[in-house]
Write a protein that holds these residues in place. Sequence first.
Motif, mmCIF file in Angstrom:
data_model
loop_
_atom_site.group_PDB
_atom_site.id
_atom_site.type_symbol
_atom_site.label_atom_id
_atom_site.label_comp_id
_atom_site.label_asym_id
_atom_site.label_seq_id
_atom_site.Cartn_x
_atom_site.Cartn_y
_atom_site.Cartn_z
ATOM 1 N N MET A 1 0.052 3.919 -5.825
ATOM 2 C CA MET A 1 -0.482 3.615 -4.519
ATOM 3 C C MET A 1 -1.855 2.980 -4.638
ATOM 4 S SD MET A 1 -1.372 6.131 -1.335
ATOM 5 C CE MET A 1 -2.114 7.298 -2.382
ATOM 6 N N ILE A 2 -2.721 3.527 -5.492
ATOM 7 C CA ILE A 2 -4.069 2.978 -5.645
ATOM 8 C C ILE A 2 -3.998 1.562 -6.192
ATOM 9 C CG2 ILE A 2 -6.284 3.266 -6.823
ATOM 10 C CD1 ILE A 2 -5.757 5.271 -4.566
ATOM 11 N N ARG A 3 -3.088 1.305 -7.105
ATOM 12 C CA ARG A 3 -2.942 -0.054 -7.645
ATOM 13 C C ARG A 3 -2.537 -1.034 -6.556
ATOM 14 N NH1 ARG A 3 0.097 0.902 -13.406
ATOM 15 N NH2 ARG A 3 -1.595 2.073 -14.353
ATOM 16 N N LEU A 4 -1.655 -0.613 -5.668
ATOM 17 C CA LEU A 4 -1.253 -1.485 -4.562
ATOM 18 C C LEU A 4 -2.430 -1.749 -3.628
ATOM 19 C CD1 LEU A 4 2.217 0.091 -3.712
ATOM 20 C CD2 LEU A 4 1.799 -2.131 -4.772
ATOM 21 N N ARG A 5 -3.204 -0.708 -3.347
ATOM 22 C CA ARG A 5 -4.367 -0.851 -2.455
ATOM 23 C C ARG A 5 -5.423 -1.750 -3.090
ATOM 24 N NH1 ARG A 5 -5.106 -0.695 2.839
ATOM 25 N NH2 ARG A 5 -7.112 0.181 3.388
ATOM 26 N N THR A 6 -5.662 -1.570 -4.392
ATOM 27 C CA THR A 6 -6.632 -2.387 -5.107
ATOM 28 C C THR A 6 -6.187 -3.847 -5.136
ATOM 29 O OG1 THR A 6 -7.231 -0.504 -6.471
ATOM 30 C CG2 THR A 6 -7.874 -2.646 -7.297
ATOM 31 N N ALA A 7 -4.886 -4.073 -5.168
ATOM 32 C CA ALA A 7 -4.349 -5.431 -5.166
ATOM 33 C C ALA A 7 -4.474 -6.088 -3.793
ATOM 34 C CB ALA A 7 -2.897 -5.423 -5.612
ATOM 35 N N GLY A 8 -4.910 -5.325 -2.781
ATOM 36 C CA GLY A 8 -5.157 -5.897 -1.469
ATOM 37 C C GLY A 8 -4.072 -5.683 -0.436
ATOM 38 N N HIS A 9 -3.102 -4.857 -0.748
ATOM 39 C CA HIS A 9 -2.023 -4.607 0.213
ATOM 40 C C HIS A 9 -2.479 -3.641 1.304
ATOM 41 C CE1 HIS A 9 0.733 -6.834 -2.259
ATOM 42 N NE2 HIS A 9 0.403 -6.083 -3.311
ATOM 43 N N SER A 10 -1.938 -3.822 2.487
ATOM 44 C CA SER A 10 -2.326 -2.986 3.630
ATOM 45 C C SER A 10 -1.699 -1.602 3.530
ATOM 46 C CB SER A 10 -1.867 -3.645 4.934
ATOM 47 O OG SER A 10 -0.455 -3.611 5.035
ATOM 48 N N ALA A 11 -2.293 -0.671 4.258
ATOM 49 C CA ALA A 11 -1.772 0.694 4.285
ATOM 50 C C ALA A 11 -0.352 0.719 4.857
ATOM 51 C CB ALA A 11 -2.693 1.593 5.104
ATOM 52 N N LEU A 12 -0.077 -0.135 5.824
ATOM 53 C CA LEU A 12 1.255 -0.183 6.427
ATOM 54 C C LEU A 12 2.303 -0.660 5.413
ATOM 55 C CD1 LEU A 12 2.928 0.245 8.955
ATOM 56 C CD2 LEU A 12 2.384 -2.100 9.628
ATOM 57 N N LEU A 13 1.983 -1.694 4.660
ATOM 58 C CA LEU A 13 2.909 -2.188 3.642
ATOM 59 C C LEU A 13 3.145 -1.139 2.565
ATOM 60 C CD1 LEU A 13 4.497 -4.683 2.515
ATOM 61 C CD2 LEU A 13 2.482 -5.081 1.120
ATOM 62 N N ILE A 14 2.070 -0.488 2.130
ATOM 63 C CA ILE A 14 2.200 0.554 1.104
ATOM 64 C C ILE A 14 3.034 1.707 1.632
ATOM 65 C CG2 ILE A 14 0.950 2.228 -0.311
ATOM 66 C CD1 ILE A 14 -1.398 0.183 -0.300
ATOM 67 N N SER A 15 2.807 2.102 2.868
ATOM 68 C CA SER A 15 3.568 3.226 3.432
ATOM 69 C C SER A 15 5.053 2.898 3.506
ATOM 70 C CB SER A 15 3.029 3.606 4.807
ATOM 71 O OG SER A 15 3.360 2.621 5.770
ATOM 72 N N ASP A 16 5.387 1.655 3.864
ATOM 73 C CA ASP A 16 6.795 1.252 3.886
ATOM 74 C C ASP A 16 7.390 1.252 2.482
ATOM 75 O OD1 ASP A 16 6.746 0.918 6.616
ATOM 76 O OD2 ASP A 16 6.470 -1.259 6.530
ATOM 77 N N THR A 17 6.596 0.882 1.498
ATOM 78 C CA THR A 17 7.084 0.776 0.122
ATOM 79 C C THR A 17 7.333 2.140 -0.508
ATOM 80 O OG1 THR A 17 5.859 -1.286 -0.148
ATOM 81 C CG2 THR A 17 6.564 -0.179 -2.153
ATOM 82 N N ILE A 18 6.396 3.074 -0.301
ATOM 83 C CA ILE A 18 6.513 4.361 -0.999
ATOM 84 C C ILE A 18 6.989 5.504 -0.109
ATOM 85 C CG2 ILE A 18 4.781 3.711 -2.699
ATOM 86 C CD1 ILE A 18 2.784 5.509 -1.280
ATOM 87 N N GLY A 19 7.166 5.240 1.179
ATOM 88 C CA GLY A 19 7.702 6.263 2.069
ATOM 89 C C GLY A 19 6.695 7.305 2.512
ATOM 90 N N MET A 20 5.446 6.927 2.583
ATOM 91 C CA MET A 20 4.383 7.826 3.031
ATOM 92 C C MET A 20 3.807 7.240 4.314
ATOM 93 S SD MET A 20 0.991 8.869 0.821
ATOM 94 C CE MET A 20 1.846 9.749 -0.463
ATOM 95 N N SER A 21 3.294 8.078 5.195
ATOM 96 C CA SER A 21 2.738 7.574 6.449
ATOM 97 C C SER A 21 1.478 6.740 6.175
ATOM 98 C CB SER A 21 2.397 8.730 7.394
ATOM 99 O OG SER A 21 1.266 9.430 6.926
ATOM 100 N N PRO A 22 1.199 5.750 7.042
ATOM 101 C CA PRO A 22 -0.019 4.946 6.863
ATOM 102 C C PRO A 22 -1.288 5.792 6.873
ATOM 103 C CG PRO A 22 1.414 3.917 8.480
ATOM 104 C CD PRO A 22 2.011 5.262 8.155
ATOM 105 N N GLU A 23 -1.285 6.868 7.640
ATOM 106 C CA GLU A 23 -2.447 7.750 7.685
ATOM 107 C C GLU A 23 -2.692 8.421 6.339
ATOM 108 O OE1 GLU A 23 0.067 7.877 9.937
ATOM 109 O OE2 GLU A 23 -0.955 6.953 11.646
ATOM 110 N N MET A 24 -1.620 8.858 5.697
ATOM 111 C CA MET A 24 -1.761 9.507 4.396
ATOM 112 C C MET A 24 -2.174 8.496 3.320
ATOM 113 S SD MET A 24 -1.497 12.639 4.925
ATOM 114 C CE MET A 24 -1.489 13.250 3.265
#
Length: 60
Positions: free
Chosen positions: A1-24
Amino acid sequence: MIRLRTAGHSALLISDTIGMSPEMVGRYSRQQDKTESALAVLKEMHERAAVKLPQNGQQK
């Protein structure tokens, strides 16, 4: 998750990818976001310090 965030992806995209809520995603990546912001500020300060302006009446 941190690698995705560091790469510039949004919380919404990451949440869809890994199945976690955008808030988490935001909660878990908050420290990394702060670190990235601090590094950006330090880099900008360093770049500004490297550019020297001519002193009164002096030319380069």
